[in-house]
Design a protein around this motif. Structure first.
Motif, short mmCIF file in Angstrom:
data_model
loop_
_atom_site.label_atom_id
_atom_site.label_comp_id
_atom_site.label_asym_id
_atom_site.label_seq_id
_atom_site.Cartn_x
_atom_site.Cartn_y
_atom_site.Cartn_z
N ALA A 130 36.48 35.34 49.40
CA ALA A 130 36.67 35.73 48.05
C ALA A 130 36.59 34.50 46.99
CB ALA A 130 38.06 36.34 48.06
N VAL A 131 37.23 33.65 47.37
CA VAL A 131 37.40 32.47 46.50
C VAL A 131 35.95 31.69 46.41
CG1 VAL A 131 38.06 30.10 46.77
CG2 VAL A 131 39.68 31.69 46.23
N ALA A 159 44.58 35.58 45.82
CA ALA A 159 44.01 35.38 47.13
C ALA A 159 45.02 34.74 47.84
CB ALA A 159 42.81 34.65 46.93
N SER A 198 35.95 38.98 43.88
CA SER A 198 37.24 38.71 44.86
C SER A 198 37.95 39.93 44.90
CB SER A 198 38.26 37.71 43.92
OG SER A 198 38.69 38.24 42.56
#
Lengths: 498, 739, 145
Positions: free
Chosen positions: B244-245, B96, B354
């Motif tokens: 995403a994280v 990411a 993710s």
């Protein structure tokens, strides 16, 4: 020679300093500031020395005039007392350091000399209350502290502060009067004023005059509760602390309301034996009032728009925590209460001082107007954030440790309900502290902010207070191990927990 | 399992935490250096995690303790579970970060973002390597507060609102978790991960209390219904790498907490008398998981913003994990499959969620749009993105050969095994819900890629470029992971799950069974067909009748539960405050009003006496004298009657009215701004038609005719009130003390 | 009150009042009284002067700065005497133990440090009361005009 007489010298130094300031300070304007700071610093050093002595040799006693009690007045220092002394002297010093450059902007130049004199008198009386082992001596210093504190609120002469100060004075005097009646009652039935002798004579006095002793206990507790702002006798606090100058509010919220709790501690744990207290419905009333104070204080704080009033109501809630700790009558709870006295003093002064800076540089006192200040003045805003997170109880800050001990104390005393009270009130604390922190850093500015340099004294004191909050959270084992033997000693006579 | 003291777990946490300082320092020398330093810190943490995994995988548990720190010391303990997930966390975070460099290149406050990004990694990885609940709590709180800055990064109104909900709910959850820690500390004397249920019951504390607090604490983080309301607000407003994280890793900390607490601390051997508790806990979790997954999927279908659909998808997938956790706990020692399913799905979901969020971020980066109604027909401009998206969709819907398939099969086996062992009919219904939700999952995922890449383009996409090289590399790695896990299904289970399952006292037969999961059996291979069949049906219905479905805003947990509770509390408290501040003093004041009146008249008379001058003596007839006296008396009566409100008071009231109007105007603005899905909310009630000036005029008229009315607020609280309060308090204490 | 009778009588009485106050202070350790009572009497004499002759007559009044100096010196003298006890080897505020001469009970200079303490308290109380009264009286005067 100083070692032997360190205790009265510690009390006397601020008092003498106050009068010297009055004498000389009217002629030389900056004498008051410098000498006041110097005096407070030396007092802090002396208090540190007392703590060192106490940690080496245990209790220390001093007889005024060489007369042993019950004829004479005794000064006594033990670990808990020394810890409280450290709190009072240390926080006073750093608040005065902060006020070095900030105070002339807040109050009239003509009354600065008076302010410093009153401040030192207040400091002296606080130390006197904690160190005295004679009830009437405690009362004398109690009165001095009330008057000095009320004067510190009204020193600037603006109308709001004077109204608040009169309210404070009236209620405080009522409280003092009640305490005096209590002391008179105790003297009447036992014939002693010295705390140890009172403790010894009390069982017999209770056997012969039970009603008097009970009424005395009630009066003493009520009188102290008025001055320590326990719900519902806290009504003077928001106005007094909200309209006083910044350093006054810091001292009042952080130290003055706490010293009366120190008196209550002495009363409940030194004079009245614990099994005696457990037989009374005192615990129930204290716990109920404390819980109500916590919740009502938090709820009223959420409603406030003015930042200083909000901090004042928050003090009401935190005092509730301390009373909760006292009322639970368990070892860990008392540790938590004493530790909370200390950590709240540090946190609340830091909050008030940074709020004072924010008010000064934005010109506004409402919370909504304080947005965006964090970007221009990071240090006060960071200090406020650390104080806020500590109040909510985020580890590894000092506030978390005091809540930890209070919670464990509640469980020890088999009162699961108060653990839930503790957790729920922490959430409420978040509701009124977080918006300021969030607004300060992440919202747009709503008022025009001048970019000025923060005075060095203010910066240093804020940084030291931030460091203290972190240090006493991370390394809380140092003070806790210092206090534990005494607390255990108090409770071991009682048979370990209720 | 042997233990070894190693500083590696501490290093793993310190690298990102101290790396934050390095990032901030590097930012002074330019953006390029900052992103290099960030990438380096992330990579170094990943390498440390891999090394740790290598050591742990060989059979050693790593422990470390910092004594004297905060009174009990911090403990680290890395077993297989912790080591594996550390690798997953750091890998996802690293990918990411690489993605974020381009994504954030045009954002504001980049240094702040990356600094808190790194710090959050420190807290997150700390959660997984923590050795007892207390250390876990410390890292948990650090992670929560740091991630707040990531959530509100945009700093617009919606982000601040989402951030508020996230923060307050997380604080509440943290406090619930703290309650569990308190209770454990009190019961056991330490908060380690050891079985403690028998001790808890022995001390007389109800296990259900601990479970409720536990659900509150970790459930908020895990997006469990009904504590999930922050998720659909917070994940969409954060920048894509942060979403995403957040979705992939941070909500897993909640699931991880459940795993540790339910499987270890609150578990008892099968035969014990307390096993009933464990069974009930497990059953409750299966239901919670089922409801969460189902409702999450339905909300996902009904939403139209890409990130919001993915946020609800996260909720739904967490429901899968909770479902599996529950079925494992329910079966006690036979629950290996449930544990395996939950664990596997945690790993897989981390990767494909993710993947999906970063893809959404890429689409946003290249087109500037996230609304599915405004996207369409991108397949010509971004064919590679479409390819990646299809792979991710295949993962999440469970197509054989991709990683999602593996965990779904295991979870399915788990619930079937539960049914076979216990024969409760509800379990069969739960299995059906599971299957249907699989179909719904396929529906909303297909909706995303259908609406984004196919269909008529709604805007001009000729300028849109496809993914650049670094993004292709990142996504390629994701595809590789997905395929590796998916194709070597049994191998992945053997390597990743069996060692974890061996840590817990599961039945050996089940563990052996785990070594032979029928991944390539006929029924299993056909399961995606069922999913997609349901998906086609749902999508068809949506296409036909979608326009007519309008979900009323009040039909959400937030409105039905949270708002009502909040309004109730607020009303109650405001009522109490009104009682104390206004009603009570007014009652008291009406009693004292007479006294004040007397006082005032006395004052006025005294003043008059003072001003009295001896009258000039003049001869006057009796009638004239009488007339004069009458006039004088009448004048005095007039003077006494009309009580005017002073100027100052009037000014203050005008000021107050102005303020009120200002506030009302602001609130009105806010309400109008509150739009739901593009439809402005109807009734912004008319707050009064009068203009400000009219109101002021009214007020002036009112003031002129007003009688004296004591204006009470806390500021002017009269002496009488406190005296009454003190007297009451005195009486109370004396009465209570004297009984 | 600018009545001539009051003024004349006041002028006659004030020295006796002050003498009486001084007596109470000095004989504080022998008979009832002491610093507080005596200081109050002395202060009342000065207050009587202000009441009789009006607040504006600056000549014979005790000015605020002088009052402040007397007050501070009184307090500092008290502390100083107490510290004298420390310097002489015993505890704070020690009397016989520090070796102060006790004299013959019943005379003025007996009781060691008690006389000195009483005098300093008397000065302090007198000046404090003057300051208080002057503050209030001045404020009232402002209001009236």
């Amino acid at each position: 020679m100083i070692t032997a007489h360190i205790m009265p010298l510690t009390i006397l130094l601020p008092l003498v300093g106050a009068y010297l300031i009055l004498l000389v300070g009217s002629k030389h304007r900056s004498f008051a500031r410098n000498f006041g700071l110097l005096t407070t610093g030396i007092t802090f050093a002396m208090v540190c020395y007392i703590t060192y002595l106490v940690s080496n040799q245990g209790k220390m006693a001093y007889y005024l005039g060489g007369w042993a009690p019950p004829l004479g007045i005794e000064l006594r220092a033990d670990p808990i007392t020394a810890f409280l002394l450290l709190t009072f002297a240390g926080v006073s010093f750093f608040v005065l350091l902060f006020a070095y450059d900030i105070l002339p902007g807040e109050i009239n130049g003509k009354v600065i000399t008076r302010y410093y004199a009153l401040y030192l008198v207040l400091l002296g009386s606080l130390l006197g209350i904690v160190l005295s082992n004679d009830f009437f001596n405690i009362y004398v210093f109690l009165e001095i502290s009330s008057i000095a504190a009320a004067a510190l609120v009204a020193v600037n002469g603006d109308k709001l502060a004077m109204e608040a100060s009169i309210k404070y004075l009236v209620m405080s005097t009522l409280g003092s009067g009640t305490v005096l009646m209590g002391i008179a009652g105790l003297y009447m039935v036992t014939g002693y004023l010295s705390l140890d002798f009172l403790a010894g004579a009390l069982p017999q006095a209770y056997a012969s005059h039970p009603l008097t002793v009970l009424m005395t206990l009630g009066m003493l507790t009520v009188g102290i509760a008025v001055k320590a702002a326990l719900f519902p006798l806290h009504v003077w606090l928001p106005d007094a602390h909200g309209s006083a100058p910044t350093s006054s509010s810091a001292i009042l919220s952080g130290l003055v309301v706490k010293v009366y709790i120190a008196v209550l501690l002495k009363l409940l744990y030194r004079v009245f034996p614990l099994d005696f207290l457990a037989a009374l419905p005192l615990q129930g009333s204290l716990l109920v009032m404390a819980t109500l104070g916590i919740f009502i204080g938090s709820i009223m704080a959420i409603r406030q728009r003015d930042i200083k009033k909000m901090l004042a109501y928050s003090t009401v809630a935190q005092i509730g925590y301390v009373f909760l700790g006292i009322g639970l009558f368990s070892e860990k709870a008392m540790l938590g209460a004493v530790y909370h006295v200390f950590s709240h003093a540090v946190m609340k002064s830091m909050l008030f001082l940074s709020a004072g800076l924010l008010i000064k540089y934005s010109g506004k006192r409402t919370i909504a107007d304080l947005s965006g200040l964090g970007r221009v003045y990071p240090i006060p805003m960071i200090a406020f954030s650390v104080g806020a997170l500590s109040m909510v109880g985020v580890p590894p800050l000092a506030g978390f440790m005091s809540k930890w001990y209070l919670g464990l104390g509640a469980l020890e005393a088999n009162q699961l309900l108060f653990l839930l009270v503790l957790l729920l009130s922490s959430l409420l604390n978040g509701f009124y502290y977080m918006p300021i922190v969030i607004g300060g850093f992440f919202k747009k500015e709503t008022v025009e902010i001048r970019q000025e340099k923060i005075p060095l004294g203010a910066q240093i004191s804020l940084l030291v207070l931030i460091a203290a909050t972190f240090f006493f959270g991370l390394f809380s084992n140092i003070p806790i191990s210092f206090l534990t033997p005494t607390v255990q000693g108090i409770f071991s006579a009682f048979g370990g927990g209720i | 399992m042997s233990e070894a003291v190693s500083i590696l777990p501490l290093v793993l946490v310190l690298l990102p935490t101290l790396g934050t300082g390095a990032v901030v320092l590097a930012a002074r020398y330019g953006q390029h250096l900052r992103s290099q330093v960030t990438n380096f810190v992330m990579f170094a943490t990943f390498v440390a995690a891999c090394w740790q995994f290598y050591i742990v995988q060989q059979g050693t548990e790593l422990v470390y303790a910092l004594e004297g720190f905060m009174e009990f010391g911090l403990r680290w303990r890395v077993d297989f579970v912790g080591a594996t997930f550390s690798v997953v966390v750091t890998l996802v975070w690293f990918l990411a970060t690489v993605f974020a460099r381009d994504y954030m290149a045009h954002e504001h406050h980049q240094t702040r973002f990356f600094a808190f990004w790194t710090f959050t990694l420190g807290g997150t990885v700390g959660v997984f390597v923590a050795g007892d609940l207390f250390s876990l709590f410390l890292f948990f709180e650090a992670m929560t507060f740091a991630a707040y800055v990531l959530v509100i990064h945009e700093q617009d109104r919606e982000s601040m609102r989402a951030g508020n909900v996230y923060l307050y709910l997380s604080i509440a959850g943290g406090l619930a978790l703290l309650g569990v820690i308190f209770l454990l500390q009190f019961v056991v004397g330490a908060t380690g991960f050891e079985p403690a249920l028998h001790l808890i019951v022995a001390k007389g504390i109800s296990p259900w209390l601990i479970l409720v607090m536990l659900i509150g604490g970790f459930g908020v983080k895990a997006g469990m219904l009904p504590l999930h309301i922050w998720l659909p607000k917070a994940h969409p407003v954060a920048p894509a790498p942060a979403s995403a994280v957040l979705s992939a890793i941070m909500i897993k900390t909640g699931a991880y907490g459940f795993l540790r607490l339910l499987y270890v601390v609150l578990s008892v051997p099968d035969g014990s008398a307390l096993f009933v508790y464990q069974q009930n806990f497990g059953y409750l979790f299966i239901w919670i998981g089922a409801v969460t997954m189902f409702i999450g999927a339905i909300m996902g279908i009904l939403n139209d913003s890409m990130k919001r659909v993915l946020a609800y998808s996260s909720i739904s997938q967490m429901g899968y994990i909770l479902f599996a956790v529950g079925s494992g706990v329910l079966l006690g020692s036979r629950g290996a499959f449930g544990f395996a399913g939950a664990w596997m799905h945690m790993i897989n979901h981390a990767f494909f969620k993710s993947f999906l969020f970063l893809l959404a971020g890429a689409v946003y980066l290249h087109t500037g749009e996230l609304d599915l109604n405004k996207l369409g027909g991108l397949r010509r401009q971004m064919p590679i993105a479409l390819g990646f998206f299809l792979v991710a969709a295949a993962s999440i819907t469970g197509i054989p050969g991709f990683n999602g398939y593996v965990s779904k099969i295991v979870i399915h086996e788990a619930i079937l095994e539960a049914y076979h062992l216990l024969h409760w009919p509800s379990l069969l219904w739960l299995e059906r819900i599971f299957v249907i939700t699989g179909g719904l999952t396929a529906a909303y995922i297909s909706k995303i890629w259908l609406k984004t890449f196919f269909g008529k383009p709604k805007k001009d996409w000729s300028e849109v470029r496809d993914l650049n090289l670094s993004h292709r590399l990142v996504f390629g790695i994701y595809v590789a992971i997905s395929l590796i896990i998916g194709l070597s299904a049994q191998g992945a289970v053997d390597r990743l799950v069996l060692p974890a399952a061996n840590l817990l006292p599961f039945d050996q037969g089940d563990i052996a069974h785990l070594g032979h999961v029928p991944f390539w059996g006929r029924a299993e291979l056909l399961s995606p067909v069922t999913s997609y069949a349901i998906a086609v049906a749902v999508l068809f219905l949506l296409w036909k009748f979608g326009d007519r479905i309008k979900v009323p805003r009040w039909l959400s947990v937030e409105y039905l539960v949270y708002r009502q509770v909040y309004n109730g509390f607020r009303a109650g408290i405001l009522g109490l405050i009104y009682l104390a501040e206004t009603w009570l003093p007014s009652r008291i004041s009406s009693l004292t009003r007479a006294w004040r009146r007397v006082d005032q008249v006395t004052q006025e008379t005294k003043a008059q006496i003072k001003r009295w001058k001896p009258p000039k003596v003049e001869l006057i007839s009796a009638t004239d004298l009488m007339k004069k006296l009458e006039e004088a008396r009448a004048q005095e009566r007039e003077q006494v009657k009309v009580w005017r409100v002073g100027d100052g008071e009037l000014k203050r009231r005008i000021q107050k009215v102005r303020q009120e109007w200002q506030e009302r105007e602001e609130r009105l603005e806010e309400r109008i701004y509150d739009v739901v899905e593009g439809v402005p909310r109807g009734e912004a009630k008319e707050e009064g038609k009068k203009s400000l000036d009219e109101r002021v005029r009214e007020l002036a008229d009112w003031a002129a005719t007003r009688k004296f009315n004591p204006y009470w607020n806390t500021k002017n609280l009269g002496f009488d009130a406190w005296i009454v309060a003190i007297v009451i308090a005195l009486i109370l204490f004396v009465f209570l003390v004297l009984r | 009150m600018s009545d001539i009778i009051v003024r004349v009588v006041t002028r006659l009485m004030i020295p006796y009042l002050q003498l009486y106050g001084l007596y109470i202070i000095l004989y504080g350790h022998n008979s009832p009284g002491g610093g507080f009572a005596g200081g109050t009497v002395i202060a009342s004499s000065l207050i009587l002067y202000v009441l009789a002759f009006g607040i504006d007559d600056e000549d014979l009044r005790l000015s605020p700065s002088v009052a402040r100096i007397i007050e501070s010196c009184g307090a500092l003298a008290y502390v100083g005497i107490g510290l004298g006890g420390i310097l002489l080897g015993a505890n704070f505020l020690s009397n016989k133990a520090a070796g102060f001469p006790l004299g013959i009970p019943g005379r003025v200079f007996s009781g060691g440090t008690i006389v000195l303490l009483t005098v300093s308290i008397g000065l302090k109380v007198a000046s404090t009361m003057i300051t208080l009264f002057t503050n209030i009286a001045e404020k009232e005067g402002e209001d009236e005009s």
